[in-house]
Design an enzyme around this catalytic site. Sequence first.
Site, PDB file in Angstrom:
ATOM      1  N   LYS A 209       0.848  -1.193   0.000  1.00 28.03           N
ATOM      2  CA  LYS A 209       0.000   0.000   0.000  1.00 28.03           C
ATOM      3  C   LYS A 209       0.885   1.246   0.000  1.00 28.03           C
ATOM      4  O   LYS A 209       1.854   1.317   0.751  1.00 28.03           O
ATOM      5  CB  LYS A 209      -0.927   0.006   1.222  1.00 28.03           C
ATOM      6  CG  LYS A 209      -1.999  -1.089   1.143  1.00 28.03           C
ATOM      7  CD  LYS A 209      -2.906  -1.044   2.360  1.00 28.03           C
ATOM      8  CE  LYS A 209      -3.841  -2.252   2.419  1.00 28.03           C
ATOM      9  NZ  LYS A 209      -5.023  -2.170   1.582  1.00 28.03           N
ATOM     10  N   ASP A 262      -5.414 -13.871  11.000  1.00 24.34           N
ATOM     11  CA  ASP A 262      -5.734 -13.298   9.683  1.00 24.34           C
ATOM     12  C   ASP A 262      -5.114 -11.906   9.492  1.00 24.34           C
ATOM     13  O   ASP A 262      -4.632 -11.574   8.419  1.00 24.34           O
ATOM     14  CB  ASP A 262      -7.267 -13.211   9.536  1.00 24.34           C
ATOM     15  CG  ASP A 262      -7.678 -12.740   8.147  1.00 24.34           C
ATOM     16  OD1 ASP A 262      -7.007 -13.126   7.172  1.00 24.34           O
ATOM     17  OD2 ASP A 262      -8.668 -11.982   8.033  1.00 24.34           O
ATOM     18  N   HIS A 267      -0.479  -8.142   9.024  1.00 30.63           N
ATOM     19  CA  HIS A 267      -0.627  -6.730   8.655  1.00 30.63           C
ATOM     20  C   HIS A 267      -0.348  -5.792   9.840  1.00 30.63           C
ATOM     21  O   HIS A 267       0.384  -4.812   9.730  1.00 30.63           O
ATOM     22  CB  HIS A 267      -2.041  -6.436   8.135  1.00 30.63           C
ATOM     23  CG  HIS A 267      -2.480  -7.349   7.017  1.00 30.63           C
ATOM     24  ND1 HIS A 267      -1.612  -7.862   6.101  1.00 30.63           N
ATOM     25  CD2 HIS A 267      -3.701  -7.812   6.667  1.00 30.63           C
ATOM     26  CE1 HIS A 267      -2.279  -8.612   5.234  1.00 30.63           C
ATOM     27  NE2 HIS A 267      -3.548  -8.606   5.558  1.00 30.63           N
TER      28      HIS A 267
HETATM   29  C1  BG6 Z   1      -6.653  -9.920   4.106  1.00 32.32           C
HETATM   30  C2  BG6 Z   1      -7.524 -10.644   5.092  1.00 32.32           C
HETATM   31  O1  BG6 Z   1      -5.305 -10.264   4.298  1.00 32.32           O
HETATM   32  O2  BG6 Z   1      -6.793  -8.528   4.268  1.00 32.32           O
HETATM   33  C3  BG6 Z   1      -8.962 -10.210   4.956  1.00 32.32           C
HETATM   34  O3  BG6 Z   1      -7.429 -12.048   4.893  1.00 32.32           O
HETATM   35  C4  BG6 Z   1      -9.081  -8.704   5.006  1.00 32.32           C
HETATM   36  O4  BG6 Z   1      -9.762 -10.784   5.988  1.00 32.32           O
HETATM   37  C5  BG6 Z   1      -8.101  -8.061   4.043  1.00 32.32           C
HETATM   38  O5  BG6 Z   1     -10.409  -8.354   4.670  1.00 32.32           O
HETATM   39  C6  BG6 Z   1      -8.080  -6.561   4.217  1.00 32.32           C
HETATM   40  O6  BG6 Z   1      -7.318  -5.997   3.198  1.00 32.32           O
HETATM   41  P1  BG6 Z   1      -7.572  -4.490   2.730  1.00 32.32           P
HETATM   42  O7  BG6 Z   1      -6.515  -4.268   1.707  1.00 32.32           O
HETATM   43  O8  BG6 Z   1      -8.950  -4.456   2.176  1.00 32.32           O
HETATM   44  O9  BG6 Z   1      -7.419  -3.652   3.947  1.00 32.32           O
END
Ligand code: BG6
Length: 516
Positions: A209, A262, A267
């Site tokens: 991002k 997850d 993240h």
């Molecule tokens: C993914 C998860 O890694 O990231 C999902 O498995 C989540 O559950 C997604 O919805 C969120 O990504 P973003 O880019 O929409 O914030």
Amino acid sequence: MTQPLAPNPLRRGLVEDRTSDACTVVIFGASGDLTRRKLLPALYNLAWQRLLPGGFAVVGVARRDKSDDVFREEMRSAVAAFSHRKPDDAVWSDFARGLTYVRGAASESSTYDALRAHLDRLAAERGTRHSTLIYLAVPPAEFGPIVEGLRAAGLVDPPGRERAGGPWTRVVFEKPFGHDLASARRLNDAVASAFDESQVFRIDHYLGKETVQNLLVFRFANSLFEPVWGRAHVDHVQITVAEDIGVESRGRFYEQTGVTRDIVENHLMQLLCLTAMEPPISLAADAVRDEKVKVLRSLRKMERSEVPRNVVRGQYARGLVRGEDVAAYREEPDVAGDSRVETYVAMRCFVDNWRWSGVPFYVRAGKRMARRVTEIAVVFHDLPHALFHAQDGGIAPNVLAVRVQPDEGIALRFTSKEPGQQTILRDVAMDFRYGATFGSNTPEAYERLLLDAMRGEATLFTRRDEVEEQWAYIDRVLEAWVADGMTPPPTYAAGSWGPEAADDLLARDGRRWRRP
Ligand code: BG6
């Protein structure tokens, strides 16, 4: 006569000078959601921007039998549905000529024989030079068999061949990379038996991002903020990854992972690392990753008995999201009616090093929250001395908020005087917005990451020791929950900001969550 205004240089768009050398992208899991929603749209957008090399092909691999034409049609619909640029006939037909399909299961050696014959043909017909980026968009249970299948079939070129000017092989692993520390280690061992670490790209799409990459630029390309970035000036940090969607059709997956595996393990941990890390000695992949690993190693390990005081779980109940009644987690398809899986987690973490000693990092992630927002907020100390008084208005601490999404930008909150005869204070913001400043040219995370992997640039991918350190930290929390008998998590109404216990987590320290 007025001169036409020169174009704003900040809005001229991307400088299109990055591409890779000739190669094929092989996608295992070509019938899956990730391929349709993210990978094909990203590859198509790279084609549209002319960022793909001259000799280029995409090979989808999956179990179902289908012709190249059927695969192309499916992928065109996927691009139409999920890409921010709709398929343009000329670009699409050129791109689609390089799009082919191989039927095969991960566990069958015939899959790899067929793939090898196919790659030979592509090298001859499309000049792809046998260089291959293999993307594993499959459940983690298939990682091992695919790695072994590729190795046994001789489809992995050792890194030495590339150095000698020959073809290269790289492999991208989608998350989740393992289920806990032990499984991540096993997987890393299996991967290491076939690939050199320099060929391995573990993806965390948050690193692709723009705003996340900008965190490094913001911190290390400005002299203003770094001196105040630490315990002397920072009271605490809040990191929020909130989503308003529920688990959608992924109930089965979620029952295995929960939000901790997850989102938090990957993240959220990455956002924390980029916020807390020391300046790297260079931007080389290992220099940046060394600094992130140091942060992970400095995270204060929680004893089991400390977990309940520092970590709050939650699970969404029914509620109202964007004016719509939505189901509880336990009512979602493929979710057990008495599920104890968490869809929300808040944690109080400490980075025990010189810079951050004593500064809490409050992090939270949840599904079905009030709104979709990812934000890193650095909250500065209160004033040492009150020159202005409470009746003059509130004096809120300065906050620097990096909005990762949506409305990407950075805001600095400070106290200002309201215009007028009296001295009335007001909290205001200096606001930098990506969209307003640069236009809407930001590439999708997967575009950046796919191109980086094709070019062998690993800075935005997670290294082996990094992923293991992430699990080492998270495992303690998961183990404490299991040891406590996995009591049902407190619920929160869908569309709210999480369970009350999460507010208590901060209230005990005399602080409050921000409402981003
Ligand atoms: C993914 C998860 O890694 O990231 C999902 O498995 C989540 O559950 C997604 O919805 C969120 O990504 P973003 O880019 O929409 O914030």
